[in-house]
Design a protein around this motif. Structure first.
Motif, PDB file in Angstrom:
ATOM      1  N   VAL A 333       0.859  -1.183   0.000  1.00 13.40           N
ATOM      2  CA  VAL A 333       0.000   0.000   0.000  1.00 13.40           C
ATOM      3  C   VAL A 333       0.898   1.237   0.000  1.00 13.40           C
ATOM      4  O   VAL A 333       1.682   1.438   0.923  1.00 13.40           O
ATOM      5  CB  VAL A 333      -0.946   0.012   1.217  1.00 13.40           C
ATOM      6  CG1 VAL A 333      -1.777   1.292   1.225  1.00 13.40           C
ATOM      7  CG2 VAL A 333      -1.866  -1.210   1.193  1.00 13.40           C
ATOM      8  N   TYR A 334       0.787   2.045  -1.037  1.00  9.77           N
ATOM      9  CA  TYR A 334       1.607   3.251  -1.147  1.00  9.77           C
ATOM     10  C   TYR A 334       0.947   4.447  -0.471  1.00  9.77           C
ATOM     11  O   TYR A 334       1.611   5.250   0.180  1.00  9.77           O
ATOM     12  CB  TYR A 334       1.885   3.570  -2.622  1.00  9.77           C
ATOM     13  CG  TYR A 334       2.888   2.635  -3.242  1.00  9.77           C
ATOM     14  CD1 TYR A 334       4.249   2.857  -3.087  1.00  9.77           C
ATOM     15  CD2 TYR A 334       2.479   1.519  -3.967  1.00  9.77           C
ATOM     16  CE1 TYR A 334       5.188   1.997  -3.648  1.00  9.77           C
ATOM     17  CE2 TYR A 334       3.403   0.653  -4.529  1.00  9.77           C
ATOM     18  CZ  TYR A 334       4.754   0.895  -4.362  1.00  9.77           C
ATOM     19  OH  TYR A 334       5.675   0.040  -4.906  1.00  9.77           O
ATOM     20  N   SER A 335      -0.357   4.603  -0.649  1.00 11.33           N
ATOM     21  CA  SER A 335      -1.064   5.703  -0.006  1.00 11.33           C
ATOM     22  C   SER A 335      -2.461   5.242   0.378  1.00 11.33           C
ATOM     23  O   SER A 335      -2.959   4.225  -0.115  1.00 11.33           O
ATOM     24  CB  SER A 335      -1.142   6.917  -0.932  1.00 11.33           C
ATOM     25  OG  SER A 335      -2.014   6.665  -2.017  1.00 11.33           O
ATOM     26  N   GLY A 336      -3.094   5.996   1.289  1.00 18.09           N
ATOM     27  CA  GLY A 336      -4.417   5.609   1.757  1.00 18.09           C
ATOM     28  C   GLY A 336      -4.356   4.436   2.718  1.00 18.09           C
ATOM     29  O   GLY A 336      -3.289   4.076   3.239  1.00 18.09           O
ATOM     30  N   THR A 337      -5.494   3.795   2.929  1.00 18.89           N
ATOM     31  CA  THR A 337      -5.577   2.651   3.838  1.00 18.89           C
ATOM     32  C   THR A 337      -6.468   1.575   3.221  1.00 18.89           C
ATOM     33  O   THR A 337      -7.579   1.860   2.769  1.00 18.89           O
ATOM     34  CB  THR A 337      -6.158   3.067   5.196  1.00 18.89           C
ATOM     35  OG1 THR A 337      -5.337   4.095   5.763  1.00 18.89           O
ATOM     36  CG2 THR A 337      -6.203   1.887   6.155  1.00 18.89           C
ATOM     37  N   LEU A 338      -5.983   0.351   3.181  1.00 20.53           N
ATOM     38  CA  LEU A 338      -6.748  -0.794   2.696  1.00 20.53           C
ATOM     39  C   LEU A 338      -7.415  -1.443   3.901  1.00 20.53           C
ATOM     40  O   LEU A 338      -6.735  -1.865   4.839  1.00 20.53           O
ATOM     41  CB  LEU A 338      -5.812  -1.788   1.995  1.00 20.53           C
ATOM     42  CG  LEU A 338      -6.440  -2.988   1.300  1.00 20.53           C
ATOM     43  CD1 LEU A 338      -7.386  -2.561   0.184  1.00 20.53           C
ATOM     44  CD2 LEU A 338      -5.349  -3.902   0.736  1.00 20.53           C
ATOM     45  N   LYS A 339      -8.755  -1.530   3.886  1.00 20.98           N
ATOM     46  CA  LYS A 339      -9.491  -1.996   5.053  1.00 20.98           C
ATOM     47  C   LYS A 339     -10.200  -3.323   4.792  1.00 20.98           C
ATOM     48  O   LYS A 339     -10.720  -3.555   3.704  1.00 20.98           O
ATOM     49  CB  LYS A 339     -10.509  -0.943   5.487  1.00 20.98           C
ATOM     50  CG  LYS A 339      -9.864   0.363   5.950  1.00 20.98           C
ATOM     51  CD  LYS A 339     -10.898   1.361   6.460  1.00 20.98           C
ATOM     52  CE  LYS A 339     -10.213   2.630   6.963  1.00 20.98           C
ATOM     53  NZ  LYS A 339     -11.190   3.613   7.495  1.00 20.98           N
ATOM     54  N   SER A 340     -10.208  -4.157   5.809  1.00 18.14           N
ATOM     55  CA  SER A 340     -10.894  -5.445   5.732  1.00 18.14           C
ATOM     56  C   SER A 340     -12.392  -5.222   5.542  1.00 18.14           C
ATOM     57  O   SER A 340     -12.992  -4.358   6.178  1.00 18.14           O
ATOM     58  CB  SER A 340     -10.637  -6.241   7.019  1.00 18.14           C
ATOM     59  OG  SER A 340     -11.291  -7.478   6.966  1.00 18.14           O
ATOM     60  N   GLY A 341     -12.982  -5.999   4.615  1.00 15.46           N
ATOM     61  CA  GLY A 341     -14.413  -5.896   4.360  1.00 15.46           C
ATOM     62  C   GLY A 341     -14.796  -4.839   3.351  1.00 15.46           C
ATOM     63  O   GLY A 341     -15.977  -4.714   2.997  1.00 15.46           O
ATOM     64  N   SER A 342     -13.826  -4.072   2.847  1.00 12.90           N
ATOM     65  CA  SER A 342     -14.137  -2.980   1.922  1.00 12.90           C
ATOM     66  C   SER A 342     -14.181  -3.470   0.475  1.00 12.90           C
ATOM     67  O   SER A 342     -13.712  -4.559   0.143  1.00 12.90           O
ATOM     68  CB  SER A 342     -13.097  -1.873   2.058  1.00 12.90           C
ATOM     69  OG  SER A 342     -11.812  -2.349   1.675  1.00 12.90           O
ATOM     70  N   TYR A 343     -14.751  -2.636  -0.394  1.00 11.55           N
ATOM     71  CA  TYR A 343     -14.730  -2.877  -1.828  1.00 11.55           C
ATOM     72  C   TYR A 343     -13.677  -1.958  -2.451  1.00 11.55           C
ATOM     73  O   TYR A 343     -13.566  -0.784  -2.094  1.00 11.55           O
ATOM     74  CB  TYR A 343     -16.091  -2.588  -2.459  1.00 11.55           C
ATOM     75  CG  TYR A 343     -17.115  -3.666  -2.204  1.00 11.55           C
ATOM     76  CD1 TYR A 343     -17.193  -4.789  -3.020  1.00 11.55           C
ATOM     77  CD2 TYR A 343     -18.003  -3.570  -1.128  1.00 11.55           C
ATOM     78  CE1 TYR A 343     -18.130  -5.784  -2.782  1.00 11.55           C
ATOM     79  CE2 TYR A 343     -18.939  -4.562  -0.882  1.00 11.55           C
ATOM     80  CZ  TYR A 343     -18.997  -5.666  -1.711  1.00 11.55           C
ATOM     81  OH  TYR A 343     -19.924  -6.647  -1.465  1.00 11.55           O
ATOM     82  N   ILE A 344     -12.919  -2.507  -3.394  1.00 10.51           N
ATOM     83  CA  ILE A 344     -11.893  -1.727  -4.081  1.00 10.51           C
ATOM     84  C   ILE A 344     -12.019  -1.954  -5.579  1.00 10.51           C
ATOM     85  O   ILE A 344     -12.768  -2.825  -6.027  1.00 10.51           O
ATOM     86  CB  ILE A 344     -10.472  -2.098  -3.606  1.00 10.51           C
ATOM     87  CG1 ILE A 344     -10.218  -3.601  -3.832  1.00 10.51           C
ATOM     88  CG2 ILE A 344     -10.265  -1.726  -2.155  1.00 10.51           C
ATOM     89  CD1 ILE A 344      -8.795  -4.022  -3.514  1.00 10.51           C
TER      90      ILE A 344
END
Length: 714
Positions: A333-344
Motif C-alpha cells: 500500500v503506497y497511499s491511503g488505507t486498505l481496510k478489511s471488508g471494503s470494496y476496491i
C-alpha cells in the motif's frame, strides 16, 4: 493493525545476494534479536524460519520470497527474504519494485559473485538504496578489504564507503569497529546477544582512522553545509555525520559497507541499526510522492502524497496459493488505507473486488489484521480477479501505478499425467502455479497435444514438478528439457510481394501486399531506443496511403504476420526482432477480405525468411566457475567441449575463477560433470545473458529433430 507506526518509523527492506552468501541466516538472526522468534533455526539444518517450503528445507536454499514484520528501537521493519538462485530471479525483481531499501549480503571469502552482480543491476534499475553486509568474516579466506575493492570494481565505483571494520579475519575474527563513533565491540553470550565495548586493537587503529577520514570526506562532499563544517573543524560531529550519510545513502550517492558473521552471531544487531538509521522510510522515497498514470492514455496524470489521508494506491506484487485460506494476494500500500471488508477497484483488470480479510505474514504463518496503512505490506484474502502487478485503488478514484516487465522463460519440458485422475488435477495445479509465478508459462503443443511447461532453468522446473506432486497430489511423467530457441532474419528483405488469389466458383479470395522486413540491427539507434526498450519484440508499420488497401483489411495483415511469427520458419520457434513495413498493395472490391490479406501476409513472410536469411537463435548463459587451481585445465577443457567461449580468468582468494559464455543447451547435467572433474571441489553459477545465432551444423540437427525440412526443399 491495532497501532499504526508513523511513516517515518517504517522501513521496507529486502535481503538480496548470491546463493549461499547467508541471506536467510542473516534474516534469522534479525528475527531473533528483534524478538520475533525465540530460537534461532539454522538454514543448513532445514530449520530456517523464512525457508518454510519443504523443498527449501531439503535443499538448504531459498526458493520463494518470504515476508515478515519485526520491530526494533521504535521502528517497524517489513522484511522480504529473497532467493539467491538465478532461476528464481522474478522473486527478486518484484520485491525490488515494492521495497524502499536493501541489504546486499556478500560472502566475505568469495567477494562479489555472479548473482550479486545481477541483483545489484536490478536494484540500480529501480534506483533502490542499499547497504552492503560483508558476511562470513569468520570463514577461511574472509577478507574485508578485498571485498570492498571488488564491490567498487564490479558494482558501485567510488560510491562505496566503509562504516565498520573487522577485528581479525577467518579463525581470528572476533569483533567489529564502528568507524562512525570509533568504538569497538565484542559479541558474547550463547547467541551473541550481549554486546561489550572494548578498546580498538592497536594493530588496526591506524587503518580505521584512515577509513573514517575517507568516509567523512565523502559524506561532506555531498552537502555544502557539511563541507563548510568539515573545512572549519577538520571533522564532523557524529550527529552531522550520520545525518549526511543517511541523506547520501537515500539518494543512492553512497553505499555503506558493514561486516560480520551471521552464523557466528557477530554484528547482525549493527546491521539492523544501519538499516533503520540509513535506509529510507516511505516518506524519503521520491520525496514522499507517488506518480500514477491515466488508465486510458497510460501517461502520468497526477501525483499523490504518501499518506494515510490520500486515496488508496496499492500494488498486488505476488499471488500465493495457501491451503488454509485459498488465495493470498501480497500487496504494498503506497497511499491511503486498505481496510478489511471494503470494496476496491482493480484498475488493471477493470473489475470491482471485495477485500474479505487482511493478514500480516510471518513466512507461512499469519495474523489477521483490520487494515494495511500507507507504506506497509500485507496479504489480502478474497481477490478473485487480481493478478501479479495489478493496481488496486478506490472505487471513485481510478488510475494505474507503473508496472514491471517479467523475464521470458529459456527452458521447457513436457509433462503428462500418469493417470486419468492426475489429468483432471494437473490443469488446475499448473494454472495456480502459473498465476503465482509470471516467469513460469504453460502451453499445449499443437502438433503433439503435449503439455509444455517453461521456466528460467532446470531447478525452476524441477521445483514446479515437485510442488505439483506435494501440494496438488499430481503424479506426472517428465520429458527431456528443451531449450527455448528463437528465430529471426539476418538481412533486409525489401519489398517482398505476394498476391493471394483464389477462385472457387463463387466469391473468391484476393489479397495483395508489398512488405519490407528488416532486423533490428538495420534500424536507427533512435528507433531502437523508442521501440525496443531492451525487450525482444516485433514491430508492424503501415505506410500504405489512399485507396491501395482499405483500412479494414490492415488488421488481417497484422494477424497474418503475428501467426507467422508464432509458428516460425526454420524449426517452429517464435520469430523475434523483426520490423515489417507494409508499403503497398491492392484489393478487389468483391473478392477481398480480412482472411485473404492475412494469407497474403503469411506467404510474404515465408518469402522474406528466404530472402532475409532466417536463422536460429539460442540462449547463451554467462557461467562463472570457482575451482581449485589444480583442476583449472580440466574445467576449461569441459567448457570448450560445450561450445563455451572463455571470457576471463582470474583469482579469488586461493581459488581460480573462470568466466565463460556457454549455450544453455550444453549446460544440462553440467554440475555432475564439474563435480567428477574436480572431486566435488569446484562450483559454478550461471545466468541468462543474451541470444546468439546457432552454428549451422547445430541448427541442421535441431531442424531434423523437429521434423522441419530445409527452406529450399519447401
Amino acid at each position: 493493525m491495532a497501532k499504526v507506526t508513523p511513516l517515518d518509523k517504517v522501513r521496507n527492506i529486502g535481503i538480496i545476494a548470491h546463493i549461499d552468501a547467508g541471506k536467510t541466516t542473516c534474516t534469522e538472526r534479525i528475527l531473533f534479536y528483534t524478538g520475533k522468534i525465540h530460537k534461532i533455526g539454522e538454514t543448513h539444518d532445514g530449520e530456517g524460519t523464512m525457508d518454510w517450503m519443504e523443498q527449501e528445507k531439503e535443499r538448504g536454499i531459498t526458493i520463494t520470497s518470504a515476508a515478515t514484520t519485526a520491530f526494533w528501537k521504535g521502528h517497524q521493519i517489513n522484511i522480504i527474504d529473497t532467493p539467491g538462485h538465478v532461476d528464481f530471479t522474478i522473486e527478486v525483481e518484484r520485491s525490488l519494485r515494492v521495497l524502499d531499501g536493501w541489504v546486499a549480503v556478500f560472502d566475505g571469502s568469495q567477494w562479489v559473485e555472479p548473482q550479486s552482480e545481477t541483483v545489484w543491476k536490478q536494484a540500480d534499475k529501480y534506483d533502490v538504496p542499499r547497504i552492503c553486509f560483508v558476511n562470513k568474516m569468520d570463514k577461511m579466506g574472509g577478507d574485508f578489504e578485498m571485498s570492498i575493492k571488488t564491490i567498487k570494481e564490479r558494482l558501485a565505483g567510488d560510491k562505496v564507503v566503509a562504516i565498520q571494520y573487522p577485528i581479525g579475519a577467518a579463525e581470528t575474527f572476533e569483533g567489529i569497529v564502528d568507524l562512525i563513533e570509533m568504538k569497538a565491540f565484542h559479541f558474547e553470550g550463547n547467541s551473541g546477544e550481549n554486546i561489550t565495548e572494548i578498546d580498538i586493537p592497536a594493530d588496526i587503529k591506524t587503518r580505521c582512522e584512515e577509513l573514517r577520514e575517507e568516509m567523512v570526506e565523502k559524506v561532506a562532499s555531498g552537502d555544502d553545509a557539511l563541507m563548510e563544517k568539515y573545512f572549519e573543524n577538520g571533522d564532523l560531529e557524529i550527529a552531522d555525520l550520520k545525518k549526511g550519510l543517511r541523506k547520501a545513502i537515500c539518494a543512492n550517492e553512497l553505499y555503506a559497507v558493514v561486516c560480520g558473521s551471521a552464523l557466528q552471531n557477530i554484528g547482525v544487531q549493527m546491521v539492523i541499526d544501519s538499516a533503520v538509521e540509513f535506509l529510507p522510510s516511505p516518506m524519503d522515497v521520491n520525496e514522499g510522492k507517488l506518480a500514477v498514470m491515466d488508465i486510458d492514455t497510460k501517461e502520468e496524470s497526477k501525483v499523490f502524497d504518501i499518506s494515510t489521508d490520500s486515496s488508496l494506491a496499492a500494488i498486488a506484487f505476488k499471488i500465493a496459493t495457501d491451503p488454509f485460506v485459498w488465495r493470498l494476494t501480497f500487496t504494498r500500500v503506497y497511499s491511503g488505507t486498505l481496510k478489511s471488508g471494503s470494496y476496491i477497484y482493480n484498475s488493471t483488470s477493470g473489475k470491482k473486488e471485495r477485500v474479505w480479510r487482511l493478514l500480516q505474514m510471518h513466512a507461512n504463518s499469519r495474523e489477521e489484521i483490520q487494515e494495511i496503512s500507507a507504506g506497509n505490506i500485507g496479504a489480502v484474502v478474497g481477490l478473485k480477479d487480481t493478478k501479479t502487478w495489478d493496481t488496486l485503488c478506490d472505487l471513485n478514484d481510478k488510475f494505474l501505478v507503473e508496472s514491471i516487465e517479467f523475464p521470458q522463460p529459456v527452458i521447457s519440458i513436457s509433462v503428462e499425467p500418469k493417470t486419468k485422475a492426475d489429468q483432471e488435477k494437473m490443469g488446475m495445479a499448473l494454472s495456480k502455479l502459473a498465476e503465482e509465478d509470471p516467469s513460469f508459462k504453460v502451453r499445449t503443443d499443437e502438433e503433439t497435444a503435449q503439455t509444455i511447461i517453461s521456466g528460467m532453468g532446470e531447478l525452476h522446473l524441477d521445483i514446479i514438478v515437485d510442488r505439483m506432486k506435494r501440494e496438488f497430489s499430481v503424479e506426472c511423467n517428465v520429458g527431456k528439457p528443451q531449450v527455448s530457441y528463437r528465430e529471426t532474419i539476418k538481412n533486409v528483405a525489401k519489398d517482398v510481394e505476394h498476391k493471394y488469389s483464389k477462385q472457387t466458383g463463387g466469391r473468391g479470395q484476393y489479397g495483395h501486399v508489398v512488405i519490407t522486413f528488416e532486423p533490428y540491427k538495420e534500424m536507427d539507434e533512435e528507433d531502437i531506443k523508442n521501440e525496443l526498450k531492451e525487450k525482444p519484440m516485433n514491430k508492424f508499420v503501415n505506410k500504405v496511403v489512399g485507396w491501395t488497401i482499405p483500412k479494414e483489411y490492415i488488421p488481417g495483415v497484422q494477424k497474418g504476420l503475428k501467426e507467422a511469427y508464432n509458428r516460425g520458419f526454420l524449426a517452429g520457434y517464435q520469430m523475434v526482432d523483426i520490423r515489417a513495413t507494409l508499403t503497398f498493395g491492392s484489393f478487389h472490391e468483391v473478392d477481398s477480405s480480412e482472411l485473404s490479406f492475412k494469407l497474403a501476409a503469411w506467404k510474404a513472410f515465408q518469402e522474406a525468411c528466404r530472402k532475409g536469411q532466417a536463422c536460429l537463435l539460442e540462449p547463451i548463459m554467462k557461467v562463472e566457475v570457482n575451482t581449485p587451481e589444480e583442476y583449472m585445465g580440466d574445467v576449461i577443457g569441459q567448457l570448450n567441449s560445450k561450445r563455451g567461449r572463455i571470457e576471463e580468468m582470474g583469482d579469488r582468494g586461493q581459488a581460480k575463477i573462470i568466466t565463460a559464455y556457454v549455450p544453455l543447451s550444453e549446460m544440462f547435467g553440467y554440475m555432475t560433470d564439474l563435480r567428477s572433474a574436480s572431486q566435488w571441489r569446484a562450483t559454478y553459477a550461471m545466468e541468462f545473458d543474451h541470444y546468439e545465432e546457432v552454428p549451422t551444423n547445430v541448427a541442421t540437427k535441431i531442424r531434423e529433430e523437429r521434423g522441419f525440412s530445409l527452406p529450399e526443399d519447401d
